[in-house]
Design an enzyme around this catalytic site. Structure first.
Site, PDB file in Angstrom:
ATOM      1  N   ASP A  32       0.868  -1.185   0.000  1.00 60.54           N
ATOM      2  CA  ASP A  32       0.000   0.000   0.000  1.00 60.54           C
ATOM      3  C   ASP A  32       0.904   1.234   0.000  1.00 60.54           C
ATOM      4  O   ASP A  32       2.084   1.152   0.340  1.00 60.54           O
ATOM      5  CB  ASP A  32      -0.924   0.012   1.234  1.00 60.54           C
ATOM      6  CG  ASP A  32      -2.201   0.797   0.984  1.00 60.54           C
ATOM      7  OD1 ASP A  32      -3.276   0.184   0.894  1.00 60.54           O
ATOM      8  OD2 ASP A  32      -2.125   2.054   0.871  1.00 60.54           O
ATOM      9  N   ASP A  50       4.384   3.051  -3.833  1.00 54.11           N
ATOM     10  CA  ASP A  50       3.418   3.768  -4.677  1.00 54.11           C
ATOM     11  C   ASP A  50       3.268   3.000  -5.992  1.00 54.11           C
ATOM     12  O   ASP A  50       4.182   3.009  -6.828  1.00 54.11           O
ATOM     13  CB  ASP A  50       3.927   5.191  -4.928  1.00 54.11           C
ATOM     14  CG  ASP A  50       2.963   6.008  -5.766  1.00 54.11           C
ATOM     15  OD1 ASP A  50       2.027   5.420  -6.360  1.00 54.11           O
ATOM     16  OD2 ASP A  50       3.158   7.238  -5.834  1.00 54.11           O
ATOM     17  N   CYS A 121     -20.410   0.728  -9.639  1.00 50.61           N
ATOM     18  CA  CYS A 121     -20.464   2.079 -10.234  1.00 50.61           C
ATOM     19  C   CYS A 121     -20.283   2.018 -11.756  1.00 50.61           C
ATOM     20  O   CYS A 121     -20.425   3.042 -12.426  1.00 50.61           O
ATOM     21  CB  CYS A 121     -19.410   2.990  -9.628  1.00 50.61           C
ATOM     22  SG  CYS A 121     -19.868   3.598  -7.999  1.00 50.61           S
ATOM     23  N   TYR A 147     -15.175   7.457 -11.705  1.00 51.51           N
ATOM     24  CA  TYR A 147     -14.736   6.259 -10.973  1.00 51.51           C
ATOM     25  C   TYR A 147     -15.239   5.003 -11.695  1.00 51.51           C
ATOM     26  O   TYR A 147     -14.503   4.030 -11.892  1.00 51.51           O
ATOM     27  CB  TYR A 147     -15.276   6.365  -9.544  1.00 51.51           C
ATOM     28  CG  TYR A 147     -15.096   5.156  -8.668  1.00 51.51           C
ATOM     29  CD1 TYR A 147     -13.862   4.850  -8.104  1.00 51.51           C
ATOM     30  CD2 TYR A 147     -16.181   4.332  -8.358  1.00 51.51           C
ATOM     31  CE1 TYR A 147     -13.712   3.751  -7.277  1.00 51.51           C
ATOM     32  CE2 TYR A 147     -16.037   3.239  -7.529  1.00 51.51           C
ATOM     33  CZ  TYR A 147     -14.802   2.949  -6.992  1.00 51.51           C
ATOM     34  OH  TYR A 147     -14.661   1.852  -6.172  1.00 51.51           O
ATOM     35  N   ARG A 281     -29.986   1.214  -7.708  1.00 52.90           N
ATOM     36  CA  ARG A 281     -29.231   0.156  -8.389  1.00 52.90           C
ATOM     37  C   ARG A 281     -29.865  -1.164  -7.992  1.00 52.90           C
ATOM     38  O   ARG A 281     -30.274  -1.348  -6.850  1.00 52.90           O
ATOM     39  CB  ARG A 281     -27.764   0.173  -7.942  1.00 52.90           C
ATOM     40  CG  ARG A 281     -27.019   1.391  -8.418  1.00 52.90           C
ATOM     41  CD  ARG A 281     -25.678   0.975  -8.979  1.00 52.90           C
ATOM     42  NE  ARG A 281     -25.039   2.043  -9.694  1.00 52.90           N
ATOM     43  CZ  ARG A 281     -24.125   2.843  -9.172  1.00 52.90           C
ATOM     44  NH1 ARG A 281     -23.741   2.691  -7.928  1.00 52.90           N
ATOM     45  NH2 ARG A 281     -23.569   3.770  -9.908  1.00 52.90           N
TER      46      ARG A 281
HETATM   47  P1  NAD Z   1      -9.575   1.840   0.546  1.00 58.27           P
HETATM   48  O1  NAD Z   1      -9.383   3.254   0.102  1.00 58.27           O
HETATM   49  O2  NAD Z   1      -9.715   1.581   2.002  1.00 58.27           O
HETATM   50  O3  NAD Z   1      -8.423   0.917  -0.029  1.00 58.27           O
HETATM   51  C1  NAD Z   1      -7.697   1.224  -1.194  1.00 58.27           C
HETATM   52  C2  NAD Z   1      -6.225   1.258  -0.824  1.00 58.27           C
HETATM   53  O4  NAD Z   1      -5.451   1.560  -1.994  1.00 58.27           O
HETATM   54  C3  NAD Z   1      -5.912   2.364   0.209  1.00 58.27           C
HETATM   55  O5  NAD Z   1      -5.355   1.820   1.382  1.00 58.27           O
HETATM   56  C4  NAD Z   1      -4.937   3.260  -0.517  1.00 58.27           C
HETATM   57  O6  NAD Z   1      -3.922   3.807   0.308  1.00 58.27           O
HETATM   58  C5  NAD Z   1      -4.343   2.307  -1.562  1.00 58.27           C
HETATM   59  N1  NAD Z   1      -3.713   3.064  -2.640  1.00 58.27           N
HETATM   60  C6  NAD Z   1      -4.192   4.185  -3.248  1.00 58.27           C
HETATM   61  N2  NAD Z   1      -3.295   4.646  -4.125  1.00 58.27           N
HETATM   62  C7  NAD Z   1      -2.230   3.801  -4.072  1.00 58.27           C
HETATM   63  C8  NAD Z   1      -0.993   3.773  -4.737  1.00 58.27           C
HETATM   64  N3  NAD Z   1      -0.653   4.713  -5.639  1.00 58.27           N
HETATM   65  N4  NAD Z   1      -0.118   2.776  -4.444  1.00 58.27           N
HETATM   66  C9  NAD Z   1      -0.435   1.833  -3.507  1.00 58.27           C
HETATM   67  N5  NAD Z   1      -1.613   1.811  -2.845  1.00 58.27           N
HETATM   68  C10 NAD Z   1      -2.496   2.794  -3.116  1.00 58.27           C
HETATM   69  O7  NAD Z   1     -10.845   1.305  -0.248  1.00 58.27           O
HETATM   70  P2  NAD Z   1     -11.623  -0.080  -0.099  1.00 58.27           P
HETATM   71  O8  NAD Z   1     -13.007   0.269   0.294  1.00 58.27           O
HETATM   72  O9  NAD Z   1     -10.836  -1.046   0.707  1.00 58.27           O
HETATM   73  O10 NAD Z   1     -11.643  -0.537  -1.619  1.00 58.27           O
HETATM   74  C11 NAD Z   1     -10.782  -1.545  -2.133  1.00 58.27           C
HETATM   75  C12 NAD Z   1     -11.078  -1.731  -3.614  1.00 58.27           C
HETATM   76  O11 NAD Z   1     -12.446  -2.103  -3.780  1.00 58.27           O
HETATM   77  C13 NAD Z   1     -10.878  -0.469  -4.451  1.00 58.27           C
HETATM   78  O12 NAD Z   1     -10.345  -0.820  -5.697  1.00 58.27           O
HETATM   79  C14 NAD Z   1     -12.289   0.069  -4.605  1.00 58.27           C
HETATM   80  O13 NAD Z   1     -12.410   0.864  -5.759  1.00 58.27           O
HETATM   81  C15 NAD Z   1     -13.097  -1.214  -4.684  1.00 58.27           C
HETATM   82  N6  NAD Z   1     -14.500  -1.028  -4.280  1.00 58.27           N
HETATM   83  C16 NAD Z   1     -14.817  -0.711  -3.011  1.00 58.27           C
HETATM   84  C17 NAD Z   1     -16.150  -0.536  -2.643  1.00 58.27           C
HETATM   85  C18 NAD Z   1     -16.553  -0.169  -1.234  1.00 58.27           C
HETATM   86  O14 NAD Z   1     -17.762  -0.005  -0.996  1.00 58.27           O
HETATM   87  N7  NAD Z   1     -15.651  -0.048  -0.287  1.00 58.27           N
HETATM   88  C19 NAD Z   1     -17.165  -0.696  -3.602  1.00 58.27           C
HETATM   89  C20 NAD Z   1     -16.801  -1.013  -4.898  1.00 58.27           C
HETATM   90  C21 NAD Z   1     -15.468  -1.205  -5.231  1.00 58.27           C
END
Ligand code: NAD
Length: 318
Positions: A32, A50, A121, A147, A281
């Protein structure tokens, strides 16, 4: 022992997924851009990298000349509706770069099984009561936010590498996910966490502000159900995108009522202007059901697990 890489392991779902994979006996590396905010990572090896940088994707995937058995790509620049509507360029730039580099290098380095976390989404806006949409009906596409467009593009990158480079790809379209150890304040929190925080901050008999008129319809999936679904999907033979979501649909007003009930408080709602997203949805879960998956937590059960944790965070921050 199988070895898995979890990208986004410092985040909400990724953090829970690491725990699930550990309980299934895996050796896990988590990556992360930051440490997990709320709990030490359960990963055997956690690295802060990153993933927008290609060299960092290669470093994440490198395993002393060996190859990961499974890669789970959940890293994304991500947040609730407020963030999604205000950070369009960051989402299109950052998440696309992560997915372009991770998919390409996982394939190049011989990863046999690759998971991508997409989202509901990707679907267009719907009216309450419209027939359920299947995965194929995301095309022709008309997501209401960038998104969703980035997720569609990254799904297609993954499927192109599966067709042309032989990497097995599994893609889940997550419904709204909630649970403990997720973002609950700061502007990136999603609706269930935001409502739990507002109710925890309110007095009994108090009023909370809610964006929109409260009639928007959503389904909310508890995080333990979500990670079970990811695991089953990854080990299934299902090609293409697969919806994962709880079949219970509720309005935002019903979400508030559920949180209030769990908290034991009487709460009034003041509806204010704000980014609401789609009106409704309604998706078919038939594909994921073929794996044997079912949501074990309906909204009240999941909120009963989530609210006490958020209330604790609110009290600790006062
Ligand atoms: P989250 O933001 O808690 O987790 C995403 C992680 O990605 C974060 O910890 C962030 O620091 C990390 N990240 C961002 N940019 C980065 C980079 N450049 N390098 C390394 N790490 C990086 O979100 P989440 O809710 O745990 O979501 C996880 C996945 O599921 C995502 O892809 C999100 O789009 C997808 N998603 C989540 C939901 C939801 O309701 N939570 C719904 C649909 C899809």
């Amino acid at each position: 022992m199988k070895r898995a890489l979890v990208c986004g392991a410092g985040g909400f779902i990724g953090g829970h997924l690491v725990k699930k994979l550990k309980s299934e006996g895996y050796w896990v590396r988590g990556i992360d851009i930051k440490e997990h905010e709320f709990a030490p990572s359960a990963a055997d090896d956690f690295q802060v990298l990153d993933l927008r940088e290609e060299d960092n994707c290669i470093a994440a995937l490198s395993l002393n000349g060996d190859t990961f058995d499974e890669v789970y790509q959940l890293a994304a620049d991500m947040g609730g509706m407020g963030f999604i509507h205000s950070a369009e360029c960051e989402i299109m730039h950052n998440s696309a770069l992560i997915n372009i580099h991770m998919t390409h290098n996982a394939s190049k380095m011989g990863v046999p099984h690759y998971f991508f976390s997409s989202s509901v989404c990707v679907y267009r806006d719907m009216q309450p009561g419209e027939p359920e949409m299947t995965e194929a009906e995301a095309i022709p596409a008309n997501p209401d936010n960038e998104y969703g467009w980035e997720k569609l593009y990254s799904e297609r990158i993954a499927m192109a590498y599966e067709r042309n480079r032989g990497m097995t790809v599994r893609i889940a379209r997550f419904q709204n996910c909630y649970g403990p150890y997720g973002t609950w304040t700061g502007g990136r929190e999603k609706a269930p966490a935001a409502i739990c925080r507002k109710v925890a901050e309110a007095e009994d008999g108090g009023t909370i502000e809610v964006w929109g008129d409260g009639t928007a319809v959503r389904s909310y999936t508890y995080v333990d159900d979500m990670v079970d679904g990811i695991y089953l999907l990854m080990h299934s033979d299902m090609k293409g995108a697969v919806n994962i979501g709880c079949p219970q649909y509720v309005t935002v007003n019903e979400l508030v009522a559920t949180v209030a009930e769990v908290s034991g408080k009487s709460i009034e709602i003041k509806h204010i202007e704000g980014p609401v997203g789609v009106q409704s949805r309604n998706f078919s879960n038939d594909r994921i059901y073929t794996s044997g998956w079912r949501a074990k937590y309906y909204l009240k059960d999941g909120i009963a697990e989530t609210y006490p944790w958020i209330e604790e965070q609110v009290k600790a921050s006062e």
